[in-house]
Scaffold this motif. Structure first.
Motif, PDB file in Angstrom:
ATOM      1  N   UNK A 285     -14.898   8.969  13.240  1.00  0.00           N
ATOM      2  CA  UNK A 285     -14.212   7.669  13.264  1.00  0.00           C
ATOM      3  C   UNK A 285     -15.037   6.843  14.300  1.00  0.00           C
ATOM      4  N   UNK A 286     -15.023   5.615  13.831  1.00  0.00           N
ATOM      5  CA  UNK A 286     -15.890   4.571  14.407  1.00  0.00           C
ATOM      6  C   UNK A 286     -14.659   3.447  14.626  1.00  0.00           C
ATOM      7  N   UNK A 287     -14.977   2.743  15.946  1.00  0.00           N
ATOM      8  CA  UNK A 287     -14.098   1.558  16.222  1.00  0.00           C
ATOM      9  C   UNK A 287     -14.773   0.435  17.114  1.00  0.00           C
ATOM     10  N   UNK A 288     -14.340  -0.602  16.535  1.00  0.00           N
ATOM     11  CA  UNK A 288     -15.022  -1.956  17.356  1.00  0.00           C
ATOM     12  C   UNK A 288     -14.071  -2.877  17.157  1.00  0.00           C
TER      13      UNK A 288
ATOM     14  N   UNK B 285     -23.030  -1.975  20.247  1.00  0.00           N
ATOM     15  CA  UNK B 285     -22.428  -0.831  20.548  1.00  0.00           C
ATOM     16  C   UNK B 285     -21.174  -0.614  19.542  1.00  0.00           C
ATOM     17  N   UNK B 286     -20.859   0.422  19.154  1.00  0.00           N
ATOM     18  CA  UNK B 286     -19.653   0.792  18.487  1.00  0.00           C
ATOM     19  C   UNK B 286     -19.090   2.280  18.957  1.00  0.00           C
ATOM     20  N   UNK B 287     -17.771   2.217  18.974  1.00  0.00           N
ATOM     21  CA  UNK B 287     -17.346   3.419  19.838  1.00  0.00           C
ATOM     22  C   UNK B 287     -16.705   4.387  18.904  1.00  0.00           C
ATOM     23  N   UNK B 288     -17.276   5.841  19.115  1.00  0.00           N
ATOM     24  CA  UNK B 288     -17.294   7.035  18.316  1.00  0.00           C
ATOM     25  C   UNK B 288     -16.013   8.029  18.848  1.00  0.00           C
ATOM     26  N   UNK B 289     -15.289   8.214  17.722  1.00  0.00           N
ATOM     27  CA  UNK B 289     -14.265   9.302  17.905  1.00  0.00           C
ATOM     28  C   UNK B 289     -13.172   8.734  18.848  1.00  0.00           C
TER      29      UNK B 289
END
Length: 795
Positions: free
Chosen positions: A103-106, A166-170
């Motif tokens: 899961x990637x979130x930005x 930067x991108x957020x993981x999980x």
């Protein structure tokens, strides 16, 4: 001279435009089919061959032997590859690759990237996947670094430069730094991913301890070795046993297991390896389609030769006059061969047009983009025209030699006949056509029966109206499942680690066998909750299913299937009930035996399976939904998800569609085979129609005389059809045993299969007989009802 030859050729083609049209259309259809199949075969053989070092790249595979079976895994344990590289000087570079779902979130943008990869730093050294941005030597070196494909990067970053962002993981939101952007990986690659995350992210942070776990498990990487030039593969493989014994020999023996390593050439993995199931191609089908292409082209060429030789007598007087005024035999042969080549070149142009129109549909039918257009590979177009020249020359040799060898004195006196040799040749070629057509139809019937059998087979569980939601192990899973009780259209819900049609967890297990000893085995294992067995309507043949009335079921109970009971030596399922088990720290008793059900495709045999109550290890929610007001039910489920798990997209599929997807490659194969069979029969019918037309034209006077003498219409139709129908019978006798043997071999790839029945052969023979009769009857009836006076007056 050449202008005169060309003018004469075009005049003759136009004069006999019906026969010319049949020739051109039949040949162009055959060449189109052959060209499309060539593109498909070329694509299948091109997998992973685009890497410049492909000849030196090998996949490291592992066989794990237990007391009950040998597991053929597509990769070894996690620490194997890092420890091999320093030991073996033959290894130039090595990389581990693992397919994961991240899961990637930005900001408000969030995607579950189900086609993500974990990879070691040497990934771009081993494989020739071009980086558009970033350093291939360092982009995967540090933990929490990632390389995005161009398409995926655009989803998160738009037109801005993603490098360094930067991108957020999980769910925990680990910050991942974008260190590279790569070109989208090609479709003809076994290594495929939209995002590549550094392997150290997994081994040092997300799943610590992997680098020290020498025991093989179901979660393992795929390992690729780039070997130094001139490495002897057999010599290298002979060194592996000592390495494995030194590293994990004692630990594996304590579990009654042993592992062996071997190498598979990268370019052979897709078509020839049997370790990845549906992820691989099928070399038998590829070779079969190559054979089909050759047959279709052969049938088209047979039509061409037949019609050309049959028309030879019609041009006999032309040849006689030309020879009288001084034309040489070589000039005449060149004239007629030239006409043949012109026809073939026209057919080649038409086939390019047809192929260009059909390629989008063919891509969809084959399930992959085999080509973007006929001119994507100019060399193939050149090859098509070269082939058309060769076909024209070879197909025109016999007619050219026959026509140019006529004696003027005999021809001009009207005593010329085509002779028995021409008739024998034409009958022989028609016999080949009929034989191939019957073989095609038999094969199509068998393929259809097998596909229907797989679709209609009782799988042993209920897959209808089951919506599978993948929570990826989210901690709010149980709260979400509880909330589903408030949705009116939800009939039931259960939790599980796996459902039929997915990659099953394989665990080491010890179960008491018939002799009373604990026997070690690696088994397919499901972790489920109380309601799973009832929801899927899995039948019990001995003992009982899990029940809330027995709280010990959560810690001390296991259910196995019939295949597992047989593997441990029990003559009947009832005798397995009450026996001891030990699995992943749990011990207890077997409380029941399930009836065997298919958790994989019918191409595979049902394997031993165990089930345990382990809600903490379940990440799939199976939701039985009512068909009434389905859109409203789905919308309500989605709203529940958004309110409880707002940071993760809802991922779901329906089990019946997902399970049937396992047969998609076979169904595509069946459709392609059916379409090309219809094409082959169509081309044969065109040639048969043209040949029958010409044969009847040559016998016009005979038919008229027979009618004057009292012959009936049925008698004349029977006379004109008899020779062709006799050829059908002989073709059937030849084609049946050969095709039966070939289809028997094809069916061996299926663990559960139909038998080739005598009715399949009879149906094919009768169908060809009927098609032949209908094709010939159209012209025969016209000839039979024609006025004989007009025919005799014409003479």
């Amino acid at each position: 001279m050449l202008k005169n030859y060309l003018t004469t050729a075009l005049r003759n083609l136009w004069k006999r435009r019906a026969f010319s049209l049949i020739n051109i259309l039949g040949l162009s259809v055959g060449m189109t089919a052959c060209f499309l199949i060539f593109l498909y075969v070329r694509f299948e053989f091109s997998y992973d061959s685009f890497h410049s070092k492909a000849g030196r790249i090998y996949r490291l595979v592992c066989n794990v032997k237990t007391p009950t079976e040998t597991i053929k895994a597509n990769g070894p344990a996690w620490p194997v590859l890092p420890n091999m590289k320093p030991v073996f000087p033959e290894i130039e570079s090595a990389v581990r690759v693992a397919t994961v779902s991240f899961l990637f979130r930005k900001g408000d943008i969030k995607y579950q990237e189900e086609n993500s990869l974990l990879a070691d730093p040497d990934f771009f050294k081993v494989f020739d996947f071009p980086l558009l941005q970033g350093d291939p030597n360092t982009c995967l070196k540090e933990p929490f670094s990632a390389v995005f494909s161009a398409t995926t990067a655009k989803k998160y970053f738009g037109n801005t430069d993603p490098i360094g962002q930067t991108i957020l993981l999980a769910q925990k939101g680990w910050p991942v730094k974008v260190t590279g952007v790569m070109k989208d990986l090609p479709e003809n690659s076994r290594v495929s991913g939209d995002v590549i995350v550094s392997m150290s992210t997994e081994t040092l942070h997300l799943n610590q301890g992997l680098e020290d776990d020498w025991q093989w498990s179901d979660y393992h990487p795929i390992c690729y070795l780039l070997l130094k030039p001139n490495t002897n593969i057999r010599t290298l493989e002979d060194k592996f046993p000592a390495f494995i014994e030194n590293r994990e020999g004692q630990a594996m023996r304590s579990q009654q297991m042993a592992s062996t390593l071997s190498l598979e050439p990268l370019k052979a993995v897709y078509l020839y390896s049997t370790r990845d199931g549906s992820k691989n191609g099928n070399y038998k089908n590829v070779y079969l389609f190559s054979f089909v292409a050759a047959i279709i082209l052969l049938i088209a060429c047979i039509n061409f030769v037949n019609l050309s030789t049959a028309r030879s007598a019609e041009r006999a007087k032309e040849v006689g006059i030309r020879k009288v005024i001084g034309a040489l035999q070589a000039q005449l042969a060149g004239q007629f061969a030239g006409e043949s080549i012109i026809l073939c070149l026209i057919a080649a142009c038409l086939s390019l047009l047809f192929a260009g129109l059909l390629i989008p549909e063919f891509n969809q039918l084959s399930g992959k983009t085999i080509s973007h257009g006929v001119f994507e590979h100019p060399a193939y177009v050149v090859l098509l025209f070269a082939a058309s020249l060769g076909i024209g020359l070879l197909a025109g040799i016999y007619p050219a030699l026959v026509l140019s060898s006529f004696k003027p004195s005999i021809v001009l006196k009207g005593r010329f006949t085509t002779g028995s040799r021409g008739n024998v040749l034409r009958k022989g070629l028609v016999f080949v056509q009929f034989t191939l057509s019957i073989a095609f139809i038999i094969a199509t019937i068998v393929v259809y029966n097998q596909l229907k059998y797989m679709r209609d087979q009782d799988l042993g569980f209920d897959k209808q109206q089951l919506m599978i939601i993948n929570t990826e192990g989210d901690p709010h899973l149980k709260a979400f499942r509880q909330s589903l009780k408030e949705v009116p259209g939800v009939v039931s819900a259960s939790l599980a680690s796996d459902v039929p049609g997915t990659q099953t967890l394989i665990l080491n297990c010890q179960i008491e066998n018939y002799k009373g000893d604990l026997q070690v085995a690696n088994m397919d294992s499901y972790f489920v909750d109380w309601d799973y067995i009832d929801q899927y309507k899995i039948k019990m043949v001995a003992g009982r299913a899990f029940s809330r009335d027995f709280q010990t079921d959560t810690t001390q109970a296991m259910v196995i299937n019939e295949a597992a009971a047989k593997m441990f030596g029990y003559p009947t399922p009832q005798q397995a009930v009450g026996r001891r088990f030990s699995q992943v720290g749990r011990t207890g008793r077997i409380i029941g035996v399930m009836k065997d059900f298919h958790i994989r495709s019918l191409q595979e045999e049902i394997k031993p399976l165990s089930m345990r109550i382990e809600p903490d290890y379940c990440y799939l929610v199976s939701v039985k939904v009512s068909t009434d007001h389905l859109p409203a039910t789905l919308s309500a489920i989605e709203n529940k998800w958004k309110s409880i798990v707002p940071y993760r997209p809802l991922l779901y599929y329906f089990l019946d569609e997902h399970f049937d997807r396992q047969y998609r490659s076979e169904e595509r194969f069946g459709k392609l085979f059916l379409y090309f069979t219809v094409l082959a029969i169509f081309i044969s019918c065109m040639g048969l129609f043209g040949l029958a037309s010409y044969s009847i034209l040559q016998r016009t006077k005979e038919i008229a005389v027979r009618k004057v003498l009292g012959a009936s219409m049925a008698g004349i139709v029977n006379l004109l059809s008899r020779d062709f129908l006799q050829l059908v019978v002989i073709s059937f006798i030849v084609a049946s045993p050969v095709t039966g043997w070939l289809m028997h071999r094809w069916l061996q790839d299926f663990a559960y299969r139909v038998t080739v029945r005598i009715w399949d052969f009879l149906a094919a023979g009768l169908l060809v007989l009927l098609i032949t009769l209908l094709t010939i009857s159209v012209k025969a009836i016209n000839a039979a009802i024609a006025n004989p006076i007009k025919s005799l007056r014409a003479e």
